[in-house]
Every structure is written in C-alpha cells, then in structure tokens.
Enzyme design. Structure first.
Site, mmCIF file in Angstrom:
data_model
loop_
_atom_site.group_PDB
_atom_site.id
_atom_site.type_symbol
_atom_site.label_atom_id
_atom_site.label_comp_id
_atom_site.label_asym_id
_atom_site.label_seq_id
_atom_site.Cartn_x
_atom_site.Cartn_y
_atom_site.Cartn_z
ATOM 1 N N HIS A 151 0.701 -1.237 -0.175
ATOM 2 C CA HIS A 151 -0.263 -0.033 -0.037
ATOM 3 C C HIS A 151 0.681 1.250 -0.025
ATOM 4 O O HIS A 151 0.507 2.214 0.492
ATOM 5 C CB HIS A 151 -0.910 -0.084 1.143
ATOM 6 C CG HIS A 151 -1.881 -1.206 1.274
ATOM 7 N ND1 HIS A 151 -2.559 -1.490 -0.104
ATOM 8 C CD2 HIS A 151 -2.529 -1.654 2.167
ATOM 9 C CE1 HIS A 151 -3.354 -2.472 0.250
ATOM 10 N NE2 HIS A 151 -3.633 -2.564 1.447
ATOM 11 N N HIS A 225 -9.574 2.076 0.381
ATOM 12 C CA HIS A 225 -9.600 1.046 0.996
ATOM 13 C C HIS A 225 -10.743 1.062 2.266
ATOM 14 O O HIS A 225 -10.432 0.759 3.534
ATOM 15 C CB HIS A 225 -8.158 0.760 1.805
ATOM 16 C CG HIS A 225 -7.741 -0.716 2.256
ATOM 17 N ND1 HIS A 225 -8.393 -1.262 3.235
ATOM 18 C CD2 HIS A 225 -6.820 -1.623 2.120
ATOM 19 C CE1 HIS A 225 -7.756 -2.364 3.462
ATOM 20 N NE2 HIS A 225 -6.774 -2.644 2.667
ATOM 21 N N GLU A 361 -11.689 -3.637 -2.963
ATOM 22 C CA GLU A 361 -10.712 -2.628 -3.238
ATOM 23 C C GLU A 361 -10.522 -2.783 -4.831
ATOM 24 O O GLU A 361 -9.865 -3.824 -5.465
ATOM 25 C CB GLU A 361 -9.212 -3.072 -2.684
ATOM 26 C CG GLU A 361 -9.561 -2.721 -1.177
ATOM 27 C CD GLU A 361 -8.250 -3.561 -0.598
ATOM 28 O OE1 GLU A 361 -7.028 -3.321 -1.050
ATOM 29 O OE2 GLU A 361 -8.247 -4.568 0.175
#
Length: 397
Positions: A151, A225, A361
């Site tokens: 991420h 997210h 996502e």
C-alpha cells in the site's frame, strides 16, 4: 341624481376594497407558497461543508468535509489521506447508520489506522520482495508487510495531506483532492501529480475518479480501502451475501504474492458468481488459498473487452436490507474480509475484531510490476492514468 351617484360610489368603494383585500390575501398566499417551495427546494439540494479536523505534527491543519445528498445520505472525508471517515445510509425502514469502519479522531488515524477508508497509493496491494524493475533499472521499496511492500510504503498516499477543493452542484456534490508525490518518494521514480475526485449523487452513488501524470516512467495503482459493514457495525459481516462477477482469481503464495497463475473459482470456496454468504465457506481450509489468506484476501479477475465502467460486485445484508454495488473500470478487485483485525483497534464505540468489515478494493493485480503477463501498471510521461470506481448504496425490501 347626485344622491344616487354618491351611494353608487360608496358601494363601488366597498367592492373595490373587498376585492383589494381578496387580491392581497391571494398574493400573500402565493408568496408564502413560493417561499415554501423555495425553502423546500433549498433543503433538498446537496451540500458540502468544511470544518477543522485537527493539526498534524508538522503544524499543518487537516479538514473534514461533510457531503450530504438530497435524501439525507452523508459521507464524511478528510483531506488527510483522503480517508472516508463516515458513510450514513438508511436501511429498509429508513433508519440511518454508519456503514464504514473508522476511528474517532485525526490522531487515531495518524497513530494506528489499518487503512480504514484510506486513499491508497502509489501502489495499492503488495509488491513482492519490495522491489521491481522498469526499463532495465531496479527500484527498491520499503518492506512493510513481511518480506513485501504494501500500500505505498511507510508514508503512502493514505498518510499525506492532500490539497482540497469543494465542488458544489445541483444533483451531485463533490470534493477534489490533489497531491504531488516527489520523484523517489517512498522509492518510486518520477514526480507524480495526482487528482482524486469524490462525488456523491442523490441516488446514493459515491464516485471516486482517479487521475495522474508523471515526468518519468513509473508505476501507479490507486484504490480506496474502505471497510464496509452494512449492519451499521451491529455484528460481523459473515451473513452478508456477496456476488462477484468473476470466474477466476489471482493465485498467491503464503505471503500473498501472486504465483503468476490465474485459477478458476467454480466448485471452490471462492465461487461468488451467485449470491453467497461470506461465512458459508470462509473457513474451508481444505483449499490452500483459504489457508494463505486466513479467509478471503484475494484479487478476483474482471474479464473485460475494454475499460468501460462495469458492475463487478454486489453485497446484500439481509436484516437491514442495505445493498452495496461496486462498479469499476479496473481489471481486478481485492475482496478482503478483515482477517487481520484483532481487537486492538476501536472506534465509533466498536472494537474491531476479526471479520467486522469487508473491503472491495478495485485495482490492478498485486505484484503486477514483477508479473509480465498481468495488465501493465506502467505510466509514462506521454500518458494520463485515469480510472473510475463507483460504490452505490441502496436498500432491498
């Protein structure tokens, strides 16, 4: 003659006076109705407001924006990390509840946020070994998820302050966020200029539109997210019924890095081609992919002929009647069921234990920079990265 004339004149004056009174009353009534309709129209228009959310360690001020549509649906977003902190939506009885997991303050988001509601970049999901090669040059990234990069790194897009601009409208209301990521920030090459637009419609659609340009070849894979719980956090998400319009997923190893293979979902715990409760097969560890993910933490493949906006997933919570539909231009969607939530994080009066929320996502596949057969995530200076995702909330009786 004169007397009769005087009498008639008096009568005429009385009639004129009566008519004037009636006309005045009618005019007043029309004005009241017009004012009432204007007030009603004004009350039904979508709105956006801004308030101070807190101050970061470097002294910068973060703000919180409240988007409200004409039907009273509310989405709150902070320009710190582009985080969706709240989404108030009605159930089938019209009762409003917050359907996204979140924390209680800016400080909580800064100190310990498991990506609740976050805008993730430069690269959403994992990159194996924390490195990739582009045009013959190797780039090293931080390994913040075991041996892998996750991420965007230590300070990804979820941990920076975005420049914010309110976007009012007649039928939608929006928030424009911009951020310039410097060359080699978190190890990524190229100065990346990023723009993300959140818009809330009167029909309950939250559209997230992403754009980016670069001055050097780089990689980009942006996503949101948010963790959803359509019960309003009354219980876990195991009874939610999920449909994913996909017949295959990305196979991963024990550290959740793709092996390079795509595997079919038919006759497996991963088959959501028909509506199925999340909890029905989530603990079926006879399938090795369930073992690797500790449940569902995998990227489903979206078959597409072009980059048109497609509905790729639907989630229905039977008791509340709430329905979440997901549309995207992306080739994949990571379905994650909160397997790593362990009760150490709480907010909104809720302790977030395992499987209290799920994520959908929208994205390119994990580790795409190291997988030449996967759709490319390379962005070059002569191109614009552009992708759109829509989350739509409604109710089913």
């Amino acid at each position: 003659m004169n007397s009769r004339f005087v009498v008639n004149k008096k009568n005429l004056n009385r009639r004129t006076s009566a008519f004037s009174g009636f006309a005045l009353a009618l005019l007043s009534l029309l004005l009241v109705n017009c004012q009432s309709k204007n007030e009603q129209k004004q009350a039904m228009e979508p709105t956006i407001t801004r308030e101070v959310y807190g101050t970061l360690a470097d002294g910068q001020q973060a703000d919180l924006f409240t988007l409200t549509n004409a039907n009273g649906m509310v989405v709150k977003i902070t320009n710190y990390g582009g985080i969706i902190t709240q989404w108030m939506a009605p159930d089938k009885n019209g009762e409003m509840a917050d359907v996204v997991l979140g924390l209680d303050s800016l400080n909580n988001y800064v100190e310990n946020n498991p990506f609740f509601g976050a805008l993730v970049g430069r690269y959403g999901n994992r990159i194996g070994g924390g490195s990739f090669s582009l045009d013959g040059q190797k780039y090293s990234l931080v390994t913040n998820n075991g041996p892998n990069h996750l991420h965007g790194g230590t300070k990804g897009f979820d941990k920076v302050l975005w420049t914010a601009e309110e976007v009012p409208g007649d039928t939608i209301v929006g928030l424009k966020l911009t951020y310039v990521s410097k060359d080699m920030e978190e190890g990524y090459p190229g100065e990346l200029k990023t723009e993300v637009n959140y818009t809330l419609s009167n029909s309950g659609e939250l559209t997230i539109d992403y754009k980016a340009t670069t001055d050097k070849p780089t990689i980009v894979n942006l996503t949101n997210h948010s963790y959803f719980n359509l019960t309003g956090m009354k219980r876990d998400i195991l009874a939610h019924e999920v449909t994913i319009n996909s017949d295959s997923l990305v196979e991963v190893n024990e550290t959740l890095i793709p092996t390079g293979k795509l595997i079919g979902v038919s006759a497996t715990p991963f088959d959501f081609q028909k509506a199925t409760a999340i909890g029905a097969r989530i603990d079926d560890t006879t399938h090795v992919q369930i073992k690797h993910g500790g449940g569902y933490d995998h990227c489903w493949v979206i078959e597409r002929a072009d980059d048109a906006l497609l509905r790729i997933a639907t989630v229905h919570e039977p008791e509340s009647g709430r329905v979440l539909e997901v549309f995207t231009t992306e080739p994949g969607v990571q379905f994650y069921t909160g397997n790593f939530l362990n009760g150490k994080v709480s907010g909104k009066g809720v302790t977030y234990t395992k499987r209290m929320g799920f994520c959908l996502e929208t994205e390119h596949y994990p580790d795409s920079p190291n997988q030449p057969k996967f759709p490319s995530v390379v962005l070059r200076p002569d191109a614009t990265y552009h992708t759109t995702t829509v989350y739509k909330l409604s109710v089913r009786e």
